[in-house]
Design an enzyme around this catalytic site. Structure first.
Site, PDB file in Angstrom:
ATOM      1  N   ARG A 223       1.041  -1.216  -0.552  1.00 15.22           N
ATOM      2  CA  ARG A 223      -0.081  -0.096  -0.133  1.00 15.22           C
ATOM      3  C   ARG A 223       0.836   1.565   0.108  1.00 15.22           C
ATOM      4  O   ARG A 223       2.086   1.289   0.579  1.00 15.22           O
ATOM      5  CB  ARG A 223      -0.529   0.803   1.519  1.00 15.22           C
ATOM      6  CG  ARG A 223      -1.861  -0.975   1.678  1.00 15.22           C
ATOM      7  CD  ARG A 223      -3.208  -0.382   0.313  1.00 15.22           C
ATOM      8  NE  ARG A 223      -4.412  -1.377   0.181  1.00 15.22           N
ATOM      9  CZ  ARG A 223      -4.219  -2.693  -0.498  1.00 15.22           C
ATOM     10  NH1 ARG A 223      -3.937  -2.723  -2.051  1.00 15.22           N
ATOM     11  NH2 ARG A 223      -5.600  -3.269  -0.371  1.00 15.22           N
ATOM     12  N   HIS A 271      -2.256   0.808  -9.563  1.00 17.35           N
ATOM     13  CA  HIS A 271      -2.614   0.101  -8.918  1.00 17.35           C
ATOM     14  C   HIS A 271      -3.306  -1.183  -9.385  1.00 17.35           C
ATOM     15  O   HIS A 271      -4.269  -1.307  -9.180  1.00 17.35           O
ATOM     16  CB  HIS A 271      -3.459   0.812  -7.919  1.00 17.35           C
ATOM     17  CG  HIS A 271      -3.874  -0.253  -6.681  1.00 17.35           C
ATOM     18  ND1 HIS A 271      -3.848   0.556  -5.174  1.00 17.35           N
ATOM     19  CD2 HIS A 271      -3.516  -1.301  -6.187  1.00 17.35           C
ATOM     20  CE1 HIS A 271      -4.311  -0.830  -4.083  1.00 17.35           C
ATOM     21  NE2 HIS A 271      -4.521  -1.472  -4.715  1.00 17.35           N
TER      22      HIS A 271
HETATM   23  P1  NDP Z   1      -2.373 -11.894   4.304  1.00 17.85           P
HETATM   24  O1  NDP Z   1      -3.283 -11.824   5.255  1.00 17.85           O
HETATM   25  O2  NDP Z   1      -2.684 -12.774   3.743  1.00 17.85           O
HETATM   26  O3  NDP Z   1      -0.543 -12.081   4.571  1.00 17.85           O
HETATM   27  C1  NDP Z   1      -0.382 -10.705   5.316  1.00 17.85           C
HETATM   28  C2  NDP Z   1       1.227 -11.349   5.707  1.00 17.85           C
HETATM   29  O4  NDP Z   1       2.026 -10.159   6.782  1.00 17.85           O
HETATM   30  C3  NDP Z   1       1.179 -11.946   6.852  1.00 17.85           C
HETATM   31  O5  NDP Z   1       1.768 -13.325   6.597  1.00 17.85           O
HETATM   32  C4  NDP Z   1       1.203 -11.232   8.495  1.00 17.85           C
HETATM   33  O6  NDP Z   1       1.720 -12.055   9.192  1.00 17.85           O
HETATM   34  C5  NDP Z   1       1.882 -10.443   7.624  1.00 17.85           C
HETATM   35  N1  NDP Z   1       2.712  -9.732   8.364  1.00 17.85           N
HETATM   36  C6  NDP Z   1       1.006  -8.565   8.813  1.00 17.85           C
HETATM   37  N2  NDP Z   1       1.524  -7.672   9.873  1.00 17.85           N
HETATM   38  C7  NDP Z   1       3.048  -7.908   9.451  1.00 17.85           C
HETATM   39  C8  NDP Z   1       3.878  -7.289  10.518  1.00 17.85           C
HETATM   40  N3  NDP Z   1       4.070  -5.930  11.559  1.00 17.85           N
HETATM   41  N4  NDP Z   1       5.661  -7.961  10.503  1.00 17.85           N
HETATM   42  C9  NDP Z   1       5.728  -8.701   9.165  1.00 17.85           C
HETATM   43  N5  NDP Z   1       4.732  -8.912   9.027  1.00 17.85           N
HETATM   44  C10 NDP Z   1       3.344  -8.767   9.343  1.00 17.85           C
HETATM   45  O7  NDP Z   1      -2.410 -10.993   3.208  1.00 17.85           O
HETATM   46  P2  NDP Z   1      -2.297 -10.670   1.213  1.00 17.85           P
HETATM   47  O8  NDP Z   1      -1.119 -11.742   1.209  1.00 17.85           O
HETATM   48  O9  NDP Z   1      -3.695 -11.168   0.786  1.00 17.85           O
HETATM   49  O10 NDP Z   1      -2.110  -9.261   1.448  1.00 17.85           O
HETATM   50  C11 NDP Z   1      -1.575  -8.766   1.383  1.00 17.85           C
HETATM   51  C12 NDP Z   1      -1.691  -6.939   1.732  1.00 17.85           C
HETATM   52  O11 NDP Z   1      -1.489  -7.170  -0.278  1.00 17.85           O
HETATM   53  C13 NDP Z   1      -2.324  -6.713   1.770  1.00 17.85           C
HETATM   54  O12 NDP Z   1      -3.623  -6.548   3.084  1.00 17.85           O
HETATM   55  C14 NDP Z   1      -2.351  -5.409   0.160  1.00 17.85           C
HETATM   56  O13 NDP Z   1      -1.986  -4.334   1.134  1.00 17.85           O
HETATM   57  C15 NDP Z   1      -1.575  -5.812  -1.027  1.00 17.85           C
HETATM   58  N6  NDP Z   1      -2.971  -6.053  -1.995  1.00 17.85           N
HETATM   59  C16 NDP Z   1      -1.536  -5.153  -2.892  1.00 17.85           C
HETATM   60  C17 NDP Z   1      -2.339  -5.402  -4.870  1.00 17.85           C
HETATM   61  C18 NDP Z   1      -2.380  -4.080  -5.230  1.00 17.85           C
HETATM   62  O14 NDP Z   1      -2.806  -4.426  -6.905  1.00 17.85           O
HETATM   63  N7  NDP Z   1      -1.258  -3.765  -5.637  1.00 17.85           N
HETATM   64  C19 NDP Z   1      -3.988  -6.069  -5.064  1.00 17.85           C
HETATM   65  C20 NDP Z   1      -4.250  -6.979  -3.271  1.00 17.85           C
HETATM   66  C21 NDP Z   1      -3.668  -6.939  -2.201  1.00 17.85           C
HETATM   67  P3  NDP Z   1       0.986 -13.065  10.191  1.00 17.85           P
HETATM   68  O15 NDP Z   1       1.454 -14.853   9.383  1.00 17.85           O
HETATM   69  O16 NDP Z   1       1.463 -13.804  11.237  1.00 17.85           O
HETATM   70  O17 NDP Z   1      -0.625 -12.842  10.261  1.00 17.85           O
END
Ligand code: NDP
Length: 308
Positions: A223, A271
């Site tokens: 983001r 995006h």
């Molecule tokens: P998930 O919730 O599946 O994965 C997020 C991961 O990030 C989890 O493994 C989580 O760890 C980890 N995480 C969260 N907070 C932290 C932190 N503080 N420190 C370290 N690791 C952290 O999300 P997705 O993979 O589905 O999506 C990720 C992001 O991609 C979305 O939130 C969105 O912002 C972005 N996105 C962008 C798009 C684009 O077109 N550019 C389209 C779709 C999504 P844990 O396993 O411990 O929970």
């Protein structure tokens, strides 16, 4: 029960067609034409309407039309309303494609070649082996893992960093704040696939860039709020970073005078790294509604305490 859609007006027709094909008996309406608000049980949206509780007294579930939920203000939503993020498989596939494309572009110096072409310059840059390049992903969730899987055949040295521990074959996995520096020092190409939360806002800053190997490249597909833009510009200026692919900004679109538009070392996209596909998105929503009705566990349920 009625499903109300409130997101991109351009894509509303595709969603309506997908629901009509898959569930012709389920009333599907497009905001603001909601019909009887009391019959609305499911919302599929990007931004919620104001006064959601008063408007829809019988709401059972809210679906984000995208994989992220950072656009939602949870304080304005009823605390017990289940919020589900989009987990249809097309999002992961498109994101993995984009991650590979962007990584290959940086690996093969395309930011330089695009800049050189603009300046009518014909100059070779020595090609490096994939096995010489270390690609690290911040965030090993559904999209981070799908991207790693698609990157695998290119032979890059792969690593990832995550909040909770992960074990992924052939990927050096790092966990939590303590292991962030050790992860960063070995990432030539860094891909941000974190959700935007209080803990991750502004994570792509001067301090983080300073820990990467000199000349590293950045891909931000998380983001816009993850990136401190002035710090990126300074890192590109000093040569600490060589180039960046930026798919997300805050706000979007950036203003016409925004420095990224014309920056020779930044490739910017609007995006589009990934987009929800209405056909499989509708299937996911319908399946989730069915599971909810039968009291079965729900995939993609957002944790209010973690905000993702
Ligand atoms: P998930 O919730 O599946 O994965 C997020 C991961 O990030 C989890 O493994 C989580 O760890 C980890 N995480 C969260 N907070 C932290 C932190 N503080 N420190 C370290 N690791 C952290 O999300 P997705 O993979 O589905 O999506 C990720 C992001 O991609 C979305 O939130 C969105 O912002 C972005 N996105 C962008 C798009 C684009 O077109 N550019 C389209 C779709 C999504 P844990 O396993 O411990 O929970």
């Amino acid at each position: 029960m009625t499903i109300v859609y409130k997101a991109s007006a351009e894509r509303a027709g595709q969603w309506a067609a997908a629901f009509a094909r898959q569930a012709p008996d389920v009333p599907f309406r497009i905001w603001p034409d909601v019909g009887d608000p009391a019959s609305v049980e499911y919302l599929l949206l990007w931004q919620p309407p104001e006064r959601i509780v008063e408007t829809f007294p019988n709401l059972k579930m809210l679906f984000s039309v995208g994989a992220g939920v950072d656009q939602l203000d949870f304080d304005t939503l009823p605390p017990d309303l289940p919020v589900v993020r989009m987990l249809e498989p097309g999002i992961a596939e498109s994101m993995a494609e984009f991650a590979c494309m962007a990584t290959l572009m940086l690996h093969r110096d395309m930011a330089d070649y695009i800049d050189q072409q603009r300046r009518r310059q014909w100059r070779e840059i020595q090609v490096r082996a994939g096995s010489d390049r270390r690609v690290g992903i911040l965030g090993l969730g559904q999209l981070g893992q799908a991207s790693l899987e698609m990157l695998r055949p290119f032979g890059f040295r792969l690593s990832g960093w995550n909040r909770s521990p992960r074990q992924i074959e052939g990927v050096a996995c790092f966990t939590g704040q303590e292991e962030l520096p050790a992860f960063l020092v070995q990432a030539d190409i860094l891909i941000c696939l974190l959700p935007l939360t209080e803990a991750t806002r502004g994570i792509l800053d001067a301090k983080l860039f300073g820990m990467l190997p000199r000349g590293a490249a950045l891909i931000n597909v998380g983001r816009g709020g993850h990136l401190v833009e002035a710090d990126l510009l300074a890192a590109l200026e000093s040569g600490q970073l060589s180039s960046a692919m930026i798919d997300v900004l805050e706000p979007e679109p950036p203003a016409p005078e925004h420095p990224f538009w014309q920056h020779p070392r930044i490739v910017m996209t609007p995006h589009i790294a990934s987009m929800t596909r209405p056909e499989s998105g509708a299937a996911f929503v319908l399946e989730t509604i069915e599971r909810h009705r039968r009291g079965l566990p729900i995939e993609g349920l957002v944790s209010r305490s973690r905000s993702y």
